[in-house]
Design a protein around this motif. Structure first.
Motif, PDB file in Angstrom:
ATOM      1  N   GLN A 203       0.780  -1.098   0.032  1.00 12.10           N
ATOM      2  CA  GLN A 203       0.008   0.157   0.048  1.00 12.10           C
ATOM      3  C   GLN A 203       0.730   1.337  -0.021  1.00 12.10           C
ATOM      4  N   MET A 204       1.761   1.287   0.920  1.00  9.91           N
ATOM      5  CA  MET A 204       2.789   2.613   0.920  1.00  9.91           C
ATOM      6  C   MET A 204       3.690   2.694  -0.427  1.00  9.91           C
ATOM      7  N   PHE A 205       4.088   1.485  -1.064  1.00 11.65           N
ATOM      8  CA  PHE A 205       4.834   1.704  -1.992  1.00 11.65           C
ATOM      9  C   PHE A 205       3.992   2.278  -3.177  1.00 11.65           C
ATOM     10  N   VAL A 206       2.741   1.753  -3.582  1.00  8.49           N
ATOM     11  CA  VAL A 206       1.584   2.197  -4.426  1.00  8.49           C
ATOM     12  C   VAL A 206       1.607   3.543  -4.500  1.00  8.49           C
ATOM     13  N   GLN A 207       1.286   4.113  -2.877  1.00 10.12           N
ATOM     14  CA  GLN A 207       0.961   5.350  -2.641  1.00 10.12           C
ATOM     15  C   GLN A 207       1.816   6.607  -2.577  1.00 10.12           C
ATOM     16  N   PHE A 208       3.045   6.007  -2.422  1.00 12.62           N
ATOM     17  CA  PHE A 208       4.126   7.158  -2.352  1.00 12.62           C
ATOM     18  C   PHE A 208       5.143   7.148  -3.558  1.00 12.62           C
ATOM     19  N   LEU A 209       5.230   6.204  -4.438  1.00 11.41           N
ATOM     20  CA  LEU A 209       6.226   5.687  -5.269  1.00 11.41           C
ATOM     21  C   LEU A 209       5.935   7.198  -6.441  1.00 11.41           C
ATOM     22  N   PRO A 210       4.941   7.803  -6.672  1.00 18.06           N
ATOM     23  CA  PRO A 210       4.558   8.692  -7.867  1.00 18.06           C
ATOM     24  C   PRO A 210       5.431   9.888  -7.232  1.00 18.06           C
ATOM     25  N   GLN A 211       5.169  10.123  -5.956  1.00 17.52           N
ATOM     26  CA  GLN A 211       5.578  11.472  -5.461  1.00 17.52           C
ATOM     27  C   GLN A 211       6.948  11.384  -5.053  1.00 17.52           C
ATOM     28  N   GLN A 212       7.539  10.145  -4.560  1.00 22.09           N
ATOM     29  CA  GLN A 212       9.055   9.919  -4.226  1.00 22.09           C
ATOM     30  C   GLN A 212       9.774   9.752  -5.364  1.00 22.09           C
ATOM     31  N   GLY A 213       9.297   8.930  -6.365  1.00 18.12           N
ATOM     32  CA  GLY A 213      10.145   8.646  -7.337  1.00 18.12           C
ATOM     33  C   GLY A 213      11.056   7.454  -7.041  1.00 18.12           C
ATOM     34  N   ALA A 214      11.857   7.001  -7.783  1.00 17.61           N
ATOM     35  CA  ALA A 214      12.647   5.742  -7.292  1.00 17.61           C
ATOM     36  C   ALA A 214      13.951   6.089  -6.605  1.00 17.61           C
ATOM     37  N   ASN A 215      13.579   6.794  -5.479  1.00 15.58           N
ATOM     38  CA  ASN A 215      14.699   6.936  -4.709  1.00 15.58           C
ATOM     39  C   ASN A 215      15.201   5.820  -3.809  1.00 15.58           C
ATOM     40  N   LEU A 216      16.291   5.832  -2.809  1.00 15.41           N
ATOM     41  CA  LEU A 216      16.578   4.660  -2.293  1.00 15.41           C
ATOM     42  C   LEU A 216      15.550   4.261  -1.138  1.00 15.41           C
ATOM     43  N   PRO A 217      14.923   4.961  -0.424  1.00 14.51           N
ATOM     44  CA  PRO A 217      13.925   4.519   0.511  1.00 14.51           C
ATOM     45  C   PRO A 217      12.841   3.855  -0.358  1.00 14.51           C
ATOM     46  N   MET A 218      12.528   4.246  -1.360  1.00 13.28           N
ATOM     47  CA  MET A 218      11.331   3.434  -2.235  1.00 13.28           C
ATOM     48  C   MET A 218      11.698   2.241  -2.690  1.00 13.28           C
ATOM     49  N   VAL A 219      13.002   2.166  -3.170  1.00 13.44           N
ATOM     50  CA  VAL A 219      13.606   0.810  -3.760  1.00 13.44           C
ATOM     51  C   VAL A 219      13.604  -0.225  -2.692  1.00 13.44           C
ATOM     52  N   LEU A 220      14.014   0.694  -1.435  1.00 13.17           N
ATOM     53  CA  LEU A 220      14.474  -0.565  -0.352  1.00 13.17           C
ATOM     54  C   LEU A 220      12.812  -1.060   0.041  1.00 13.17           C
ATOM     55  N   LEU A 221      11.795  -0.100   0.241  1.00 12.60           N
ATOM     56  CA  LEU A 221      10.416  -0.749   0.486  1.00 12.60           C
ATOM     57  C   LEU A 221       9.984  -1.580  -0.556  1.00 12.60           C
ATOM     58  N   GLY A 222      10.237  -1.560  -1.709  1.00 11.36           N
ATOM     59  CA  GLY A 222       9.852  -2.359  -2.623  1.00 11.36           C
ATOM     60  C   GLY A 222      10.359  -3.784  -2.613  1.00 11.36           C
ATOM     61  N   LEU A 223      11.651  -3.742  -2.321  1.00  9.74           N
ATOM     62  CA  LEU A 223      12.483  -4.929  -2.294  1.00  9.74           C
ATOM     63  C   LEU A 223      11.971  -5.586  -0.967  1.00  9.74           C
ATOM     64  N   GLY A 224      11.729  -4.846   0.104  1.00  7.23           N
ATOM     65  CA  GLY A 224      11.279  -5.368   1.544  1.00  7.23           C
ATOM     66  C   GLY A 224      10.068  -6.022   1.293  1.00  7.23           C
ATOM     67  N   THR A 225       9.282  -5.615   0.601  1.00  7.32           N
ATOM     68  CA  THR A 225       7.892  -5.850   0.429  1.00  7.32           C
ATOM     69  C   THR A 225       7.741  -7.390  -0.443  1.00  7.32           C
ATOM     70  N   LEU A 226       8.662  -7.380  -1.360  1.00  6.87           N
ATOM     71  CA  LEU A 226       8.976  -8.686  -2.115  1.00  6.87           C
ATOM     72  C   LEU A 226       9.582  -9.632  -1.346  1.00  6.87           C
ATOM     73  N   LEU A 227      10.291  -9.404  -0.449  1.00  8.98           N
ATOM     74  CA  LEU A 227      10.877 -10.247   0.452  1.00  8.98           C
ATOM     75  C   LEU A 227       9.867 -11.027   1.451  1.00  8.98           C
ATOM     76  N   VAL A 228       8.976  -9.705   1.871  1.00 11.67           N
ATOM     77  CA  VAL A 228       8.002 -10.535   2.926  1.00 11.67           C
ATOM     78  C   VAL A 228       6.967 -11.220   2.351  1.00 11.67           C
ATOM     79  N   PHE A 229       6.776 -11.132   1.023  1.00 14.09           N
ATOM     80  CA  PHE A 229       5.764 -11.813   0.414  1.00 14.09           C
ATOM     81  C   PHE A 229       6.119 -13.193  -0.004  1.00 14.09           C
TER      82      PHE A 229
END
Length: 513
Positions: A203-229
């Motif tokens: 949810q947070m990745f989808v919500q904040f990606l367009p605002q934040q862009g592909a910066n380091l926190p968003m990349v880490l959030l995306g990778l972390g979400t994939l690892l959790v799944f």
């Protein structure tokens, strides 16, 4: 069944009145950036709790959890009405989502407990559909009327008397049916935590990606979400009593039904939460007018469900109703994505009717088909999973469509008003609150008048920008409806059973190659 009808009404009223009142709520609490979160926090909490209590209901019986869910939902509704900031409202909606998830995960699974024969169940579900229809019939209009005359807080307090009535009937009359269990019962709390972390991260990745862009926190959030799944899949395969039995996804029928439930949730919540903004912010309608225009959509969900119950038992291939429903949704989303403030009201109503009938032809069938396919032992969790998938679709729909709308609105305003670049008033115009909050709009126009500018023309440009932005979001919903229409082919043929025994092992046929 009367108690379950009141539960259905409470959930339906909440969905319809909140969507209608949301533009006004955001305008008063000054929080358009959290517009999507009012819906998303509810959906996210619901998605997390539905499978947990669906499984607990299978183990311990559903009645205690239905009672608890009504209490939680009613208290959370009061807290929503008492909110003074958008953050408080989002948090209260999250608590309301916990109660809603408990309700959906347990209350709706009570029906097949009471009526194992699918044909008998379909007839009784007309009663639930009627309750849903009554709530939908007055929900949007009531939401608009209360918002305009009694304030938006009153739309949450409506749940209180309905909650009290439903609590009385459920407590007094619903039997406590508990499936016989052999061996020790262990709830998969590790799986529940992984589900919460995974969906929250998504949810947070989808919500904040367009605002934040592909910066380091968003990349880490995306990778972390994939690892959790990935960890969730690994754990559920090895858990002796998994929260989400992954074997269900090996069943082609259930896998197809779960996918279509995601698509339906995306479309339905995108329509319910962004059509009111289109009409109030884009077309300049007041809350009461918005409620009247949304009413045909939600009423026709019920009409479609009632017609479906009459038609589907006479069809040799019940799957055909899904084709009809998704085709109507494709047409409805296409027409609504081109609607303008000059579109005649009867034509707008026709678009709403198509959308409502499409949802009415699809949603009850997904539930019945899943219950037919899953069998008795997985009845609760399969019903809960279907509802969870719809909520996930709704969560993604509100977040993705909200992101699209926000992005295209700001871009359109900047292109339409290039002379505002670098000024303070352009920032006000880039916030859609200026279109729904009359006080902010009056201050904005006064400030521009003092600078010798015509504020009214800028407001009109902003309205056109918002209409165009929401059209982009509705076009995305149309694409999802097209994918869903094609996806129906992946569902093996379902034949509705006539007896309780046969309901455990439904007959399915592979589609012709």
């Amino acid at each position: 069944m009367l108690g379950l009808c009141f539960v259905t009404m409470m959930v339906a009223v909440d969905q319809t009145v909140v969507g209608t009142a949301l533009p006004t709520i955001v305008a008063e609490l000054n929080g358009f950036k959290l517009y999507a979160w009012v819906a998303s926090s509810y959906l996210l909490a619901s998605v997390i709790t539905i499978p947990i209590f669906g499984r607990l209901g299978d183990y311990y019986g559903r009645k205690p959890f239905v009672v608890a869910s009504i209490v939680v939902f009613t208290i959370a509704s009061i807290l929503c009405g008492m909110s003074n900031t958008m953050l408080q409202l989002v948090l209260a909606r999250g608590l309301q989502g916990v109660g809603g998830g408990m309700l959906i995960g347990t209350a709706f699974a009570c029906v097949p407990d009471l009526f194992p024969d699918s044909h008998v169940r379909l007839r009784w579900q007309i009663l639930l559909s009627s309750a849903f229809g009554i709530a939908n019939a007055f929900g949007p209009s009531l939401g608009g009327l209360l918002t305009q005359n009694a304030g938006w807080r009153s739309v949450f307090y409506v749940n209180v008397p309905i909650g009290i009535a439903s609590l009385f009937f459920i407590w007094r009359f619903l039997p406590h049916i508990r499936q016989v269990q052999t061996g020790a019962i262990h709830l998969d709390w590790q799986g529940a935590i992984l589900v919460a972390l995974g969906l929250g991260g998504l949810q947070m990745f989808v919500q904040f990606l367009p605002q934040q862009g592909a910066n380091l926190p968003m990349v880490l959030l995306g990778l972390g979400t994939l690892l959790v799944f990935a960890a969730l899949v690994y754990w559920e395969k090895r858990c002796p009593q998994p929260l989400i039995p992954l074997d269900m996804f090996k069943n082609k029928s259930l896998a197809a039904l779960f996918s279509m439930s995601v698509f339906v949730g995306f479309i339905m919540f995108a329509l319910l939460f962004y059509l009111p903004l289109l009409m109030q912010g884009g077309f300049g309608a007041n809350p009461q007018q918005v409620g009247l225009l949304i009413t045909p959509l939600v009423v026709c969900i019920t009409i479609g469900s009632v017609l479906n119950a009459r038609i589907i038992v006479r069809l040799s291939r019940p799957n055909h109703m899904l084709y009809a429903g998704f085709a109507l949704l494709v047409v409805a989303c296409a027409t609504l994505s081109s609607a303008q403030h000059t579109t005649p009201v009867p034509l707008l109503i026709a678009y709403m009717v198509m959308a409502g009938l499409g949802l009415g032809f699809v949603m009850p069938n997904l539930t019945v088909f899943a219950q037919e396919t899953a069998g008795r032992s997985l009845l609760g969790i399969s019903t809960a999973m279907l509802q969870s998938m719809r909520m996930i679709g709704g969560m993604l729909g509100t977040a993705i469509v909200g992101t699209v709308v926000s992005h295209y609105y700001v871009e359109s305003v900047r292109k339409a008003v290039p002379q505002g670049e670098g000024t303070t008033w352009i920032a006000q115009l880039e916030d859609p609150q200026v279109l729904v909050n009359h006080a902010i709009q009056s201050d904005f126009m006064g400030a521009l008048f003092r600078q010798g500018l015509n504020g009214e023309s800028f407001i009109e440009l902003a309205r056109l920008a918002l209409v165009s932005a929401i059209h982009s979001g509705l076009f995305l919903a149309m694409l999802v409806a097209i994918v869903a229409l094609v996806w129906v082919y992946r569902l093996p043929r379902v034949t509705l059973s006539r007896s309780a025994g046969s309901a455990v092992q439904p007959r399915t046929e592979k589609p012709l190659e």
